[in-house]
Design a protein around this motif. Sequence first.
Motif, PDB file in Angstrom:
ATOM      1  N   VAL A   1     -37.246  61.414 -18.185  1.00 47.56           N
ATOM      2  CA  VAL A   1     -36.703  61.855 -19.479  1.00 47.56           C
ATOM      3  C   VAL A   1     -35.299  62.408 -19.288  1.00 47.56           C
ATOM      4  O   VAL A   1     -34.398  62.139 -20.098  1.00 47.56           O
ATOM      5  N   ALA A   2     -35.078  63.157 -18.201  1.00 48.47           N
ATOM      6  CA  ALA A   2     -33.738  63.692 -17.933  1.00 48.47           C
ATOM      7  C   ALA A   2     -32.747  62.548 -17.711  1.00 48.47           C
ATOM      8  O   ALA A   2     -31.615  62.594 -18.213  1.00 48.47           O
ATOM      9  N   ALA A   3     -33.162  61.524 -16.957  1.00 46.83           N
ATOM     10  CA  ALA A   3     -32.281  60.374 -16.731  1.00 46.83           C
ATOM     11  C   ALA A   3     -31.983  59.654 -18.045  1.00 46.83           C
ATOM     12  O   ALA A   3     -30.843  59.231 -18.290  1.00 46.83           O
ATOM     13  N   THR A   4     -32.984  59.532 -18.888  1.00 46.19           N
ATOM     14  CA  THR A   4     -32.789  58.880 -20.180  1.00 46.19           C
ATOM     15  C   THR A   4     -31.825  59.676 -21.051  1.00 46.19           C
ATOM     16  O   THR A   4     -30.949  59.107 -21.706  1.00 46.19           O
ATOM     17  N   GLU A   5     -31.976  60.998 -21.044  1.00 50.62           N
ATOM     18  CA  GLU A   5     -31.065  61.834 -21.831  1.00 50.62           C
ATOM     19  C   GLU A   5     -29.631  61.698 -21.331  1.00 50.62           C
ATOM     20  O   GLU A   5     -28.688  61.645 -22.122  1.00 50.62           O
ATOM     21  N   THR A   6     -29.460  61.637 -20.010  1.00 56.29           N
ATOM     22  CA  THR A   6     -28.122  61.472 -19.446  1.00 56.29           C
ATOM     23  C   THR A   6     -27.520  60.138 -19.873  1.00 56.29           C
ATOM     24  O   THR A   6     -26.353  60.069 -20.268  1.00 56.29           O
ATOM     25  N   ALA A   7     -28.333  59.087 -19.804  1.00 59.11           N
ATOM     26  CA  ALA A   7     -27.849  57.760 -20.196  1.00 59.11           C
ATOM     27  C   ALA A   7     -27.476  57.735 -21.678  1.00 59.11           C
ATOM     28  O   ALA A   7     -26.455  57.144 -22.063  1.00 59.11           O
ATOM     29  N   VAL A   8     -28.282  58.378 -22.497  1.00 56.70           N
ATOM     30  CA  VAL A   8     -27.991  58.400 -23.941  1.00 56.70           C
ATOM     31  C   VAL A   8     -26.717  59.186 -24.222  1.00 56.70           C
ATOM     32  O   VAL A   8     -25.902  58.782 -25.060  1.00 56.70           O
ATOM     33  N   SER A   9     -26.507  60.300 -23.504  1.00 52.37           N
ATOM     34  CA  SER A   9     -25.278  61.067 -23.735  1.00 52.37           C
ATOM     35  C   SER A   9     -24.048  60.265 -23.304  1.00 52.37           C
ATOM     36  O   SER A   9     -23.013  60.295 -23.985  1.00 52.37           O
ATOM     37  N   LYS A  10     -24.155  59.533 -22.176  1.00 57.06           N
ATOM     38  CA  LYS A  10     -23.034  58.669 -21.765  1.00 57.06           C
ATOM     39  C   LYS A  10     -22.785  57.582 -22.792  1.00 57.06           C
ATOM     40  O   LYS A  10     -21.636  57.256 -23.108  1.00 57.06           O
ATOM     41  N   LEU A  11     -23.858  57.019 -23.316  1.00 58.18           N
ATOM     42  CA  LEU A  11     -23.726  55.976 -24.328  1.00 58.18           C
ATOM     43  C   LEU A  11     -23.063  56.526 -25.584  1.00 58.18           C
ATOM     44  O   LEU A  11     -22.207  55.862 -26.178  1.00 58.18           O
ATOM     45  N   ASN A  12     -23.424  57.738 -25.971  1.00 61.71           N
ATOM     46  CA  ASN A  12     -22.792  58.360 -27.140  1.00 61.71           C
ATOM     47  C   ASN A  12     -21.304  58.582 -26.895  1.00 61.71           C
ATOM     48  O   ASN A  12     -20.486  58.379 -27.801  1.00 61.71           O
ATOM     49  N   ASP A  13     -20.937  59.007 -25.677  1.00 60.11           N
ATOM     50  CA  ASP A  13     -19.520  59.189 -25.364  1.00 60.11           C
ATOM     51  C   ASP A  13     -18.766  57.867 -25.444  1.00 60.11           C
ATOM     52  O   ASP A  13     -17.646  57.805 -25.950  1.00 60.11           O
TER      53      ASP A  13
END
Length: 152
Positions: A89-101
Amino acid sequence: MAEEIRQWSGQVIPASLAGIIGFKRKLHARFKRKLHARKVASEQRLPPRSDAIKDGDSRAALSYGPSEHRAAASRSKRYAKTDELVDRVAATETAVSKLNDDMTGVKAVTAEVTRWKLMGLGALGVTGMAAAALASLVTAYWADIWRALRGG
């Protein structure tokens, strides 16, 4: 007139309610029987091991230990799976935040292209503007370019 029934307590109630009350009593009695049967069955199946261990019954203590070890192993597996899930879940959140950026930059470019389309510029117009910018650079520095090409 509605038919009336006199209950054993002496109350007089309509016949329609008597059927409902009788059904409710039957359900309650059935529930109590099932509950009692479950309680008896559980007492027969599972002897109170904690009492046996307190009394010093070594056989019960031996059978209690492996089940504790199995339970501990099961808990450790479950905790490991939970930790793995937390990491995922932490990895997914990181990926989503990068995608949002990344999407903020994409949104800016999309907004600019949309503005061009609203102004009437198409792909040919944008290419023409790029060619004009390149031509103006070549014109401004033509003397330097010609000197570099001639080797002097």
